[in-house]
Scaffold this motif. Structure first.
Motif, PDB file in Angstrom:
ATOM      1  N   GLU A   3      31.000  42.809  46.265  1.00  0.00           N
ATOM      2  CA  GLU A   3      32.274  41.754  45.880  1.00  0.00           C
ATOM      3  C   GLU A   3      31.561  40.765  46.773  1.00  0.00           C
ATOM      4  O   GLU A   3      31.738  39.424  45.958  1.00  0.00           O
ATOM      5  CB  GLU A   3      33.478  42.590  47.219  1.00  0.00           C
ATOM      6  N   GLU A   4      30.334  41.035  47.457  1.00  0.00           N
ATOM      7  CA  GLU A   4      29.416  39.994  47.488  1.00  0.00           C
ATOM      8  C   GLU A   4      28.542  39.201  46.239  1.00  0.00           C
ATOM      9  O   GLU A   4      28.651  38.036  46.440  1.00  0.00           O
ATOM     10  CB  GLU A   4      28.362  40.195  48.709  1.00  0.00           C
TER      11      GLU A   4
ATOM     12  N   LYS B 130      30.923  37.204  44.426  1.00  0.00           N
ATOM     13  CA  LYS B 130      31.162  36.154  45.385  1.00  0.00           C
ATOM     14  C   LYS B 130      29.683  34.788  44.642  1.00  0.00           C
ATOM     15  O   LYS B 130      29.980  33.911  45.144  1.00  0.00           O
ATOM     16  CB  LYS B 130      31.913  36.382  46.593  1.00  0.00           C
TER      17      LYS B 130
ATOM     18  N   GLU C  79      34.644  35.524  38.394  1.00  0.00           N
ATOM     19  CA  GLU C  79      34.927  34.651  39.805  1.00  0.00           C
ATOM     20  C   GLU C  79      35.780  36.169  40.185  1.00  0.00           C
ATOM     21  O   GLU C  79      36.034  37.249  39.151  1.00  0.00           O
ATOM     22  CB  GLU C  79      35.753  34.422  39.509  1.00  0.00           C
ATOM     23  N   LEU C  80      35.979  35.887  41.617  1.00  0.00           N
ATOM     24  CA  LEU C  80      36.697  37.444  42.338  1.00  0.00           C
ATOM     25  C   LEU C  80      37.973  37.549  41.826  1.00  0.00           C
ATOM     26  O   LEU C  80      38.358  35.618  41.979  1.00  0.00           O
ATOM     27  CB  LEU C  80      36.048  37.512  43.732  1.00  0.00           C
TER      28      LEU C  80
ATOM     29  N   PRO D  66      41.403  39.328  46.858  1.00  0.00           N
ATOM     30  CA  PRO D  66      39.946  39.955  47.541  1.00  0.00           C
ATOM     31  C   PRO D  66      39.966  41.830  47.932  1.00  0.00           C
ATOM     32  O   PRO D  66      40.896  42.611  47.330  1.00  0.00           O
ATOM     33  CB  PRO D  66      40.932  39.231  49.582  1.00  0.00           C
TER      34      PRO D  66
END
Ligand SMILES: *Cc1c(COP(=O)(O)O)cnc(C)c1O
Length: 477
Positions: free
Chosen positions: A381-382, A385, A391-392, A395
């Protein structure tokens, strides 16, 4: 072919298979994870009629390797990041072998007391591991789809005082509620239970894709005003698309105040409840009437193994219990037959593999692996981001990361949906990793799931590298 048991023949092939499987598991990451065959390719290689004369096990095994294996998608590969995993593990495979060898039919206590009693015990262990309410009692089913169907049938019988089983759907105005993000198995269950798709009310979700409790309450009030019988609410603890969590506490209160059966579908995310840091955030289970999760997804037990927990076992059994003369036994008053807890009469001895897995890893070992998997997802996920090209989409939840390509500037000629779909196609075609997709607020997104049993950091890094390189290619191409 030998009509009678041939110990040497059995042993030779069993040894060969265990050697083959050991190599397979040690090197499964070398296979193209998604099978590269085209439709009909396997079918074409198989004879159109069955052999009249028996064949040697060696011959059959060779054909397995040459004709069947190419058509296998490698679910146990650590490069498998699609859907949710169907994990196995060393203790589970070995126990499954034992189960097949024993060939037990666990329909009644009498037909193998150990199968019934072990199932009772390991499900009590699972209940403690997940910290489910103390009055919950568990039963194994094949899949979450069937577990949910059973819960729905029990809720239907409760709402109609047992009349639906006797008279069928005539005159019933039952209603079932779930969110628009709920798994398709809910609607299938509503159909099969005779309630009908039109009586499944799909409640809208907020922008985190969680059920809107206010909308649920007004839907129930509308139905009551119109003479319907609110029967069951199915809430998701971890939806399949994005692993969204419906607000169980609010939903639970609505269910309790209106005396509606609350079933919780935690097929994937339920496993995470063995982690206190996650479990502490899950509120509202005290209102649930039933709860399902699949140890065959993220608890390293071979498919199939779905754990259904129910609160009122008397009510539940009354929906299913039907014992003809030929199945009665002297022990019936003292014992419980698991076939009274579901649809099937015949039942596989699934408790054995669950027992092996829990003992082999221990709760601490299982917690350690789950935490590692979650850390991999956080790492991924990092990367998303920090990326210029992705793009995420929402969440991260547990091990599910949803993302898509970002169009630079305001280039109206480029459609992120089309490009992201193309990205997914190319990644999967490479055979190096396998991912799947969903939609978030109508947008096409790729799902990365980091929950395969033997997953390591290097596999996640490799996946990221392939995804990023392919993404750049598409944007520049
Ligand atoms: C996977 C999944 C199901 C279906 O599971 P089966 O065991 O394959 O029937 C149901 N609900 C959710 C939320 C799931 O993720």
């Amino acid at each position: 072919m030998d009509q009678y048991f041939d110990k040497e023949e059995f042993k030779a092939m069993a040894d060969q298979l265990s050697g083959w499987l050991a190599e397979y598991h040690a090197h499964v990451d070398k296979f193209p994870v998604l099978s590269q065959v085209s439709p009909g390719e396997i079918l074409e290689q198989l004879p159109s009629s069955p052999p009249a004369d028996g064949e040697k096990l060696d011959t059959i095994f060779n054909d397995f390797e040459q004709k069947i294996l190419p058509g296998i998608t490698h679910w146990q590969s650590p490069n498998f990041h699609a859907y949710f995993p169907a994990n196995n593990s060393t203790p589970s495979i070995l126990a499954e072998f034992l189960t097949a060898g024993l060939g037990v039919q666990a329909m009644k206590w009498l037909t193998s007391p150990a199968a019934t009693e072990l199932e009772f015990k390991v499900l009590s262990w699972l209940r403690q591991m997940l910290d489910l309410p103390g009055d919950f009692r568990g039963v194994l089913q094949d899949t979450a789809s069937v577990s949910t169907l059973c819960a729905l049938i029990a809720s239907r019988e409760k709402a109609t005082g047992g009349q639906f089983n006797l008279s069928g759907p005539e005159g019933n105005r039952l209603r079932v509620y779930c969110s628009t993000e709920a798994h398709a198995s809910i609607e299938k269950a509503v159909r099969i239970a005779g309630i009908g798709s039109n009586n499944l009310v799909k409640i809208p979700v907020n922008n985190h894709l969680e059920m809107e409790a206010d909308a649920l309450l007004s839907a129930i009030h509308d139905d009551l005003d119109n003479g319907f019988t609110p029967t069951c609410i199915v809430a998701a603890l971890g939806t399949t698309g994005t692993c969204a969590f419906d607000p169980l506490e609010q939903i639970g209160e609505i269910a309790r105040e209106n005396r509606i059966w609350l079933h919780i579908d935690a097929a994937y995310a339920g496993s995470a409840m063995i982690l206190p840091e996650f479990r502490n955030k899950v509120q509202g289970l005290e209102h649930a009437d039933s709860f399902v999760f699949n140890p065959h997804k993220w608890l390293f037990v071979n498919f199939d193994c779905s754990a259904l927990f129910i609160r009122d076992t008397k009510q539940f059994q009354s929906a299913f219990r039907l014992v003809p003369e030929y199945l009665q036994s002297d022990a019936d008053d003292e014992v419980e037959d698991m076939s009274n807890f579901g649809i099937q009469l015949g039942r596989r001895f699934r408790a054995l593999k669950l027992w092996w897995v829990i003992r082999y890893y221990g709760t601490k070992g299982l917690q350690k692996i789950l935490r590692e998997h979650i850390r991999y997802a956080i790492w991924f996920e990092e990367r998303v981001k920090a990326s210029e090209i992705f793009e995420l989409s929402i969440p991260r939840r547990l091990t599910v990361v949803c993302f898509r390509l970002k169009i630079q500037g305001n280039d109206a000629s480029r459609d992120a949906d089309i490009l992201t779909r193309e990205l997914l196609r190319r990644i999967n075609e490479s055979g190096k990793v396998f991912l799947s997709h969903t939609r978030v607020q109508g947008k096409f997104v790729i799902r990365m799931v980091t929950a395969q049993t033997y997953l390591r950091r290097e596999h996640v890094e490799k996946a990221w590298k392939i995804i990023e390189e392919t993404g750049k290619h598409i944007l520049n191409g």
